[in-house]
Design a protein around this motif. Structure first.
Motif, PDB file in Angstrom:
ATOM      1  N   GLY A   3      -9.743 -14.499  -9.875  1.00  0.00           N
ATOM      2  CA  GLY A   3      -9.618 -13.243  -8.736  1.00  0.00           C
ATOM      3  C   GLY A   3      -8.139 -13.025  -8.946  1.00  0.00           C
ATOM      4  N   PRO A   4      -7.822 -11.853  -8.051  1.00  0.00           N
ATOM      5  CA  PRO A   4      -6.418 -11.291  -7.898  1.00  0.00           C
ATOM      6  C   PRO A   4      -5.285 -12.688  -7.736  1.00  0.00           C
ATOM      7  N   SER A   5      -4.276 -12.354  -8.132  1.00  0.00           N
ATOM      8  CA  SER A   5      -3.037 -13.282  -7.782  1.00  0.00           C
ATOM      9  C   SER A   5      -2.589 -13.053  -6.150  1.00  0.00           C
ATOM     10  N   ALA A   6      -2.004 -14.065  -5.732  1.00  0.00           N
ATOM     11  CA  ALA A   6      -1.582 -13.850  -4.226  1.00  0.00           C
ATOM     12  C   ALA A   6      -0.329 -12.638  -4.254  1.00  0.00           C
ATOM     13  N   ALA A   7       0.275 -12.633  -5.165  1.00  0.00           N
ATOM     14  CA  ALA A   7       1.527 -11.433  -5.309  1.00  0.00           C
ATOM     15  C   ALA A   7       0.558 -10.074  -5.156  1.00  0.00           C
ATOM     16  N   GLU A   8      -0.530  -9.882  -6.043  1.00  0.00           N
ATOM     17  CA  GLU A   8      -1.389  -9.107  -6.135  1.00  0.00           C
ATOM     18  C   GLU A   8      -1.908  -8.523  -4.785  1.00  0.00           C
ATOM     19  N   ASP A   9      -2.522  -9.515  -4.197  1.00  0.00           N
ATOM     20  CA  ASP A   9      -2.901  -9.413  -2.681  1.00  0.00           C
ATOM     21  C   ASP A   9      -1.793  -8.778  -1.680  1.00  0.00           C
ATOM     22  N   VAL A  10      -0.774  -9.418  -1.802  1.00  0.00           N
ATOM     23  CA  VAL A  10       0.726  -8.824  -0.973  1.00  0.00           C
ATOM     24  C   VAL A  10       0.537  -7.081  -1.520  1.00  0.00           C
ATOM     25  N   VAL A  11       0.713  -6.883  -2.677  1.00  0.00           N
ATOM     26  CA  VAL A  11       1.140  -5.455  -2.903  1.00  0.00           C
ATOM     27  C   VAL A  11      -0.225  -4.573  -2.525  1.00  0.00           C
ATOM     28  N   ARG A  12      -1.490  -4.984  -2.975  1.00  0.00           N
ATOM     29  CA  ARG A  12      -2.612  -4.415  -2.196  1.00  0.00           C
ATOM     30  C   ARG A  12      -2.627  -4.215  -0.765  1.00  0.00           C
ATOM     31  N   GLY A  13      -2.339  -5.213  -0.183  1.00  0.00           N
ATOM     32  CA  GLY A  13      -2.459  -4.935   1.240  1.00  0.00           C
ATOM     33  C   GLY A  13      -1.433  -4.102   1.724  1.00  0.00           C
ATOM     34  N   PHE A  14       0.075  -3.969   1.216  1.00  0.00           N
ATOM     35  CA  PHE A  14       0.859  -3.237   1.312  1.00  0.00           C
ATOM     36  C   PHE A  14       0.365  -1.811   1.226  1.00  0.00           C
ATOM     37  N   LEU A  15       0.081  -1.480   0.195  1.00  0.00           N
ATOM     38  CA  LEU A  15      -0.277  -0.060  -0.333  1.00  0.00           C
ATOM     39  C   LEU A  15      -1.305   0.462   0.657  1.00  0.00           C
ATOM     40  N   ARG A  16      -2.323  -0.499   0.926  1.00  0.00           N
ATOM     41  CA  ARG A  16      -3.809  -0.169   1.371  1.00  0.00           C
ATOM     42  C   ARG A  16      -3.131   0.169   3.069  1.00  0.00           C
ATOM     43  N   ASP A  17      -2.434  -0.751   3.772  1.00  0.00           N
ATOM     44  CA  ASP A  17      -2.246  -0.535   5.008  1.00  0.00           C
ATOM     45  C   ASP A  17      -1.068   0.337   5.551  1.00  0.00           C
TER      46      ASP A  17
END
Length: 148
Positions: A3-17
């Motif tokens: 699945g996505p990396s932890a770093a990807e999750d941080v970036v996705r969350g930042f962009l989404r929220d």
């Protein structure tokens, strides 16, 4: 398949929220206490600012006050091993003006679960507002629908 990396999750969350304008108050969840933000890719930087999370939240709120709400679509997220890159498309209507479409990309450096540095680049185009213009935009700039 991983699945996505932890770093990807941080970036996705930042962009989404936050960057989307949905929840700028969540800015403290993703960046480090001080983040270096560069306009332009490495090697082509035009300006650098340093921001604390609360200042970034205010920056997003100011954009909302100035430009009004927008549709923010992340069209991909790629972890290159040292940086997470994310292209986007932002669409909105300037107050009493034309439809504005911004195509952009950002590269985030994530350390210990927080963005420590990022760069952005983008270009804007304006179009007459309305359904016909929206349909033409979709034909000329198709996006891969992918949630952040």
């Amino acid at each position: 398949m991983a699945g996505p990396s932890a770093a990807e999750d941080v970036v996705r969350g930042f962009l989404r929220d936050v960057r989307s304008g949905r929840h700028p108050d969540r800015a403290g969840r993703y960046p480090a206490p001080r983040v270096e933000a560069a306009q332009g890719r490495p090697g082509a930087v035009r300006a650098v600012v340093r921001r604390a999370p609360e200042r970034y939240a205010e920056h997003v709120r100011e954009m909302l006050r100035t430009a009004g709400p927008w549709l923010f679509q992340v069209t991909g997220v790629i972890d290159t091993g040292g940086q997470v890159e994310a292209p986007w498309r932002q669409t909105g209507t300037a107050r009493e003006g034309p439809r504005v479409v911004e195509h952009g990309s950002a590269g985030h450096t994530v350390r210990e679960g927080r963005t420590t540095r990022y760069w952005i680049e983008f270009h804007q185009e304006t179009r007459p507002a309305g359904p016909a213009a929206d349909a033409a935009a979709r034909r000329s700039h198709p996006t891969r629908e992918r949630s952040p």
